[in-house]
Write a protein that holds these residues in place. Structure first.
Motif, PDB file in Angstrom:
ATOM      1  N   ARG A 191       0.173  -8.609  16.861  1.00  0.00           N
ATOM      2  CA  ARG A 191       0.184  -9.568  15.742  1.00  0.00           C
ATOM      3  C   ARG A 191      -0.954  -9.276  14.766  1.00  0.00           C
ATOM      4  NH1 ARG A 191       0.778 -13.314  19.802  1.00  0.00           N
ATOM      5  NH2 ARG A 191      -1.264 -14.184  19.357  1.00  0.00           N
ATOM      6  N   MET A 192      -2.124  -8.925  15.298  1.00  0.00           N
ATOM      7  CA  MET A 192      -3.263  -8.599  14.439  1.00  0.00           C
ATOM      8  C   MET A 192      -2.955  -7.361  13.603  1.00  0.00           C
ATOM      9  SD  MET A 192      -6.397  -9.382  17.034  1.00  0.00           S
ATOM     10  CE  MET A 192      -7.704  -8.824  15.968  1.00  0.00           C
ATOM     11  N   ARG A 193      -2.386  -6.341  14.215  1.00  0.00           N
ATOM     12  CA  ARG A 193      -2.059  -5.116  13.483  1.00  0.00           C
ATOM     13  C   ARG A 193      -1.010  -5.385  12.407  1.00  0.00           C
ATOM     14  NH1 ARG A 193      -6.279  -3.938  15.088  1.00  0.00           N
ATOM     15  NH2 ARG A 193      -6.758  -2.485  16.728  1.00  0.00           N
ATOM     16  N   GLU A 194      -0.045  -6.241  12.714  1.00  0.00           N
ATOM     17  CA  GLU A 194       0.973  -6.589  11.724  1.00  0.00           C
ATOM     18  C   GLU A 194       0.344  -7.315  10.538  1.00  0.00           C
ATOM     19  OE1 GLU A 194       3.763  -8.812  14.072  1.00  0.00           O
ATOM     20  OE2 GLU A 194       4.851  -7.008  14.688  1.00  0.00           O
ATOM     21  N   LEU A 195      -0.583  -8.223  10.804  1.00  0.00           N
ATOM     22  CA  LEU A 195      -1.260  -8.933   9.720  1.00  0.00           C
ATOM     23  C   LEU A 195      -2.124  -7.970   8.908  1.00  0.00           C
ATOM     24  CD1 LEU A 195      -1.747 -11.634   8.331  1.00  0.00           C
ATOM     25  CD2 LEU A 195      -3.645 -12.009   9.903  1.00  0.00           C
ATOM     26  N   GLU A 196      -2.829  -7.081   9.587  1.00  0.00           N
ATOM     27  CA  GLU A 196      -3.628  -6.085   8.877  1.00  0.00           C
ATOM     28  C   GLU A 196      -2.737  -5.241   7.980  1.00  0.00           C
ATOM     29  OE1 GLU A 196      -5.519  -4.065  12.104  1.00  0.00           O
ATOM     30  OE2 GLU A 196      -6.959  -5.684  12.436  1.00  0.00           O
ATOM     31  N   ASP A 197      -1.568  -4.889   8.468  1.00  0.00           N
ATOM     32  CA  ASP A 197      -0.628  -4.101   7.677  1.00  0.00           C
ATOM     33  C   ASP A 197      -0.173  -4.876   6.441  1.00  0.00           C
ATOM     34  OD1 ASP A 197       0.996  -1.722   7.273  1.00  0.00           O
ATOM     35  OD2 ASP A 197       2.709  -3.020   7.750  1.00  0.00           O
ATOM     36  N   ILE A 198       0.030  -6.172   6.582  1.00  0.00           N
ATOM     37  CA  ILE A 198       0.411  -6.999   5.439  1.00  0.00           C
ATOM     38  C   ILE A 198      -0.685  -6.954   4.373  1.00  0.00           C
ATOM     39  CG2 ILE A 198       0.725  -9.395   4.675  1.00  0.00           C
ATOM     40  CD1 ILE A 198       2.249  -9.822   7.369  1.00  0.00           C
ATOM     41  N   TYR A 199      -1.940  -6.997   4.781  1.00  0.00           N
ATOM     42  CA  TYR A 199      -3.035  -6.941   3.819  1.00  0.00           C
ATOM     43  C   TYR A 199      -3.132  -5.581   3.158  1.00  0.00           C
ATOM     44  CZ  TYR A 199      -4.763 -11.605   4.223  1.00  0.00           C
ATOM     45  OH  TYR A 199      -4.876 -12.958   4.116  1.00  0.00           O
ATOM     46  N   VAL A 200      -2.852  -4.533   3.898  1.00  0.00           N
ATOM     47  CA  VAL A 200      -2.831  -3.195   3.296  1.00  0.00           C
ATOM     48  C   VAL A 200      -1.693  -3.108   2.280  1.00  0.00           C
ATOM     49  CG1 VAL A 200      -2.436  -0.740   3.776  1.00  0.00           C
ATOM     50  CG2 VAL A 200      -3.967  -2.068   5.243  1.00  0.00           C
ATOM     51  N   GLN A 201      -0.544  -3.665   2.607  1.00  0.00           N
ATOM     52  CA  GLN A 201       0.580  -3.682   1.666  1.00  0.00           C
ATOM     53  C   GLN A 201       0.230  -4.475   0.409  1.00  0.00           C
ATOM     54  OE1 GLN A 201       4.107  -5.070   3.686  1.00  0.00           O
ATOM     55  NE2 GLN A 201       3.893  -3.531   5.294  1.00  0.00           N
ATOM     56  N   ARG A 202      -0.453  -5.601   0.581  1.00  0.00           N
ATOM     57  CA  ARG A 202      -0.880  -6.389  -0.584  1.00  0.00           C
ATOM     58  C   ARG A 202      -1.818  -5.564  -1.468  1.00  0.00           C
ATOM     59  NH1 ARG A 202      -3.242 -12.022   1.199  1.00  0.00           N
ATOM     60  NH2 ARG A 202      -3.726 -12.100  -1.024  1.00  0.00           N
ATOM     61  N   TYR A 203      -2.734  -4.826  -0.836  1.00  0.00           N
ATOM     62  CA  TYR A 203      -3.660  -3.980  -1.590  1.00  0.00           C
ATOM     63  C   TYR A 203      -2.886  -2.968  -2.439  1.00  0.00           C
ATOM     64  CZ  TYR A 203      -6.663  -0.023  -2.575  1.00  0.00           C
ATOM     65  OH  TYR A 203      -7.315   0.987  -3.212  1.00  0.00           O
ATOM     66  N   TRP A 204      -1.938  -2.288  -1.808  1.00  0.00           N
ATOM     67  CA  TRP A 204      -1.191  -1.267  -2.544  1.00  0.00           C
ATOM     68  C   TRP A 204      -0.302  -1.885  -3.615  1.00  0.00           C
ATOM     69  CZ3 TRP A 204      -2.967   3.214  -3.104  1.00  0.00           C
ATOM     70  CH2 TRP A 204      -3.697   3.821  -2.093  1.00  0.00           C
ATOM     71  N   ALA A 205       0.234  -3.063  -3.375  1.00  0.00           N
ATOM     72  CA  ALA A 205       1.050  -3.729  -4.388  1.00  0.00           C
ATOM     73  C   ALA A 205       0.209  -4.026  -5.628  1.00  0.00           C
ATOM     74  CB  ALA A 205       1.651  -5.012  -3.834  1.00  0.00           C
ATOM     75  N   ILE A 206      -1.025  -4.464  -5.425  1.00  0.00           N
ATOM     76  CA  ILE A 206      -1.926  -4.735  -6.552  1.00  0.00           C
ATOM     77  C   ILE A 206      -2.301  -3.434  -7.243  1.00  0.00           C
ATOM     78  CG2 ILE A 206      -4.248  -5.531  -7.178  1.00  0.00           C
ATOM     79  CD1 ILE A 206      -3.922  -7.603  -4.839  1.00  0.00           C
ATOM     80  N   THR A 207      -2.700  -2.450  -6.473  1.00  0.00           N
ATOM     81  CA  THR A 207      -3.149  -1.175  -7.027  1.00  0.00           C
ATOM     82  C   THR A 207      -2.028  -0.476  -7.797  1.00  0.00           C
ATOM     83  OG1 THR A 207      -4.741  -0.944  -5.234  1.00  0.00           O
ATOM     84  CG2 THR A 207      -4.193   1.045  -6.441  1.00  0.00           C
ATOM     85  N   ASP A 208      -0.820  -0.537  -7.274  1.00  0.00           N
ATOM     86  CA  ASP A 208       0.312   0.119  -7.941  1.00  0.00           C
ATOM     87  C   ASP A 208       0.615  -0.476  -9.312  1.00  0.00           C
ATOM     88  OD1 ASP A 208       0.585   1.859  -5.832  1.00  0.00           O
ATOM     89  OD2 ASP A 208       2.272   0.801  -4.915  1.00  0.00           O
ATOM     90  N   GLU A 209       0.242  -1.726  -9.533  1.00  0.00           N
ATOM     91  CA  GLU A 209       0.511  -2.375 -10.822  1.00  0.00           C
ATOM     92  C   GLU A 209      -0.556  -2.093 -11.874  1.00  0.00           C
ATOM     93  OE1 GLU A 209       1.828  -6.486 -10.900  1.00  0.00           O
ATOM     94  OE2 GLU A 209       2.241  -6.360  -8.743  1.00  0.00           O
ATOM     95  N   LEU A 210      -1.692  -1.555 -11.459  1.00  0.00           N
ATOM     96  CA  LEU A 210      -2.760  -1.268 -12.422  1.00  0.00           C
ATOM     97  C   LEU A 210      -2.333  -0.173 -13.395  1.00  0.00           C
ATOM     98  CD1 LEU A 210      -5.832  -1.284 -10.034  1.00  0.00           C
ATOM     99  CD2 LEU A 210      -5.424  -2.902 -11.896  1.00  0.00           C
ATOM    100  N   SER A 211      -2.806  -0.282 -14.612  1.00  0.00           N
ATOM    101  CA  SER A 211      -2.517   0.741 -15.613  1.00  0.00           C
ATOM    102  C   SER A 211      -3.299   2.016 -15.282  1.00  0.00           C
ATOM    103  CB  SER A 211      -2.914   0.237 -17.003  1.00  0.00           C
ATOM    104  OG  SER A 211      -4.326   0.152 -17.095  1.00  0.00           O
ATOM    105  N   PRO A 212      -2.858   3.138 -15.820  1.00  0.00           N
ATOM    106  CA  PRO A 212      -3.624   4.376 -15.608  1.00  0.00           C
ATOM    107  C   PRO A 212      -5.062   4.262 -16.128  1.00  0.00           C
ATOM    108  CG  PRO A 212      -1.432   4.890 -16.452  1.00  0.00           C
ATOM    109  CD  PRO A 212      -1.591   3.388 -16.508  1.00  0.00           C
ATOM    110  N   GLU A 213      -5.238   3.536 -17.239  1.00  0.00           N
ATOM    111  CA  GLU A 213      -6.594   3.366 -17.781  1.00  0.00           C
ATOM    112  C   GLU A 213      -7.479   2.580 -16.808  1.00  0.00           C
ATOM    113  OE1 GLU A 213      -3.649   3.969 -20.940  1.00  0.00           O
ATOM    114  OE2 GLU A 213      -3.810   2.379 -19.476  1.00  0.00           O
TER     115      GLU A 213
END
Length: 172
Positions: free
Chosen positions: A39-61
């Motif tokens: 369960r802890m690893r699954e939650l950690e994975d959710i936070y990593v996914q949230r990080y990438w979702a935010i990062t992927d939306e950033l502009s190149p600048e």
């Protein structure tokens, strides 16, 4: 003679049943611990996914500004990028809060902590964080936004929210 043999078998069977019960109890405890780790690893994975979702939306600048630790250029997207950076800072604060509650392991916190500290000290995240804190002060908000991020920054990466938490689960 038969009664002695029955008594011996009864004693042996009680020992065997007791041993089997102890083994079953130990197996149940191991299973509980393993399920908690999953369960802890699954939650950690959710936070990593949230990080990438935010990062992927950033502009190149914005990505360039982050890599070079520079202020965000004033573009049409810079407002959206600031919102995304704020979301990342909130994500970091959530991670620190959950670490304080014992949800994330020491190993995970050691992996995430340097990035969290870097985000609070380097541009352009620092610019966003300072702006939010200044606004809170102007509006008379007595609660400091992102307090745990400040603590992480002040401790120069040595900060572990779980050390200062009242709740210390046995598994971390």
């Amino acid at each position: 003679m038969v009664e002695d043999a029955l008594a011996t078998w009864r004693a042996i069977s009680e020992i065997v049943v007791t041993a089997l019960a102890l083994v079953a109890a130990a197996a149940a405890l191991v299973q509980l611990r393993l399920s908690r780790q999953i369960r802890m690893r699954e939650l950690e994975d959710i936070y990593v996914q949230r990080y990438w979702a935010i990062t992927d939306e950033l502009s190149p600048e914005a990505r360039t500004a982050i890599l070079l630790q520079r202020r965000l250029p004033a573009t049409r997207r810079s407002s959206r990028d600031r919102q995304l950076m704020w979301r990342y800072l909130e994500l970091c604060e959530d991670q620190a809060d959950l670490r304080a509650d014992g949800v994330f392991t020491r190993k995970t916190w050691r992996l995430w902590s340097p990035a969290i500290v870097a985000a609070t000290t380097a541009q352009p995240y620092r610019e966003v964080l300072d702006a939010v804190r200044a606004r809170a002060r102007r509006e008379g908000d007595v609660r400091e936004p992102l307090r745990r991020l400040r603590d992480a920054h002040d401790a120069a990466g040595l900060y572990d929210p779980a050390r200062w938490s009242r709740r210390q689960p046995w598994s971390i």
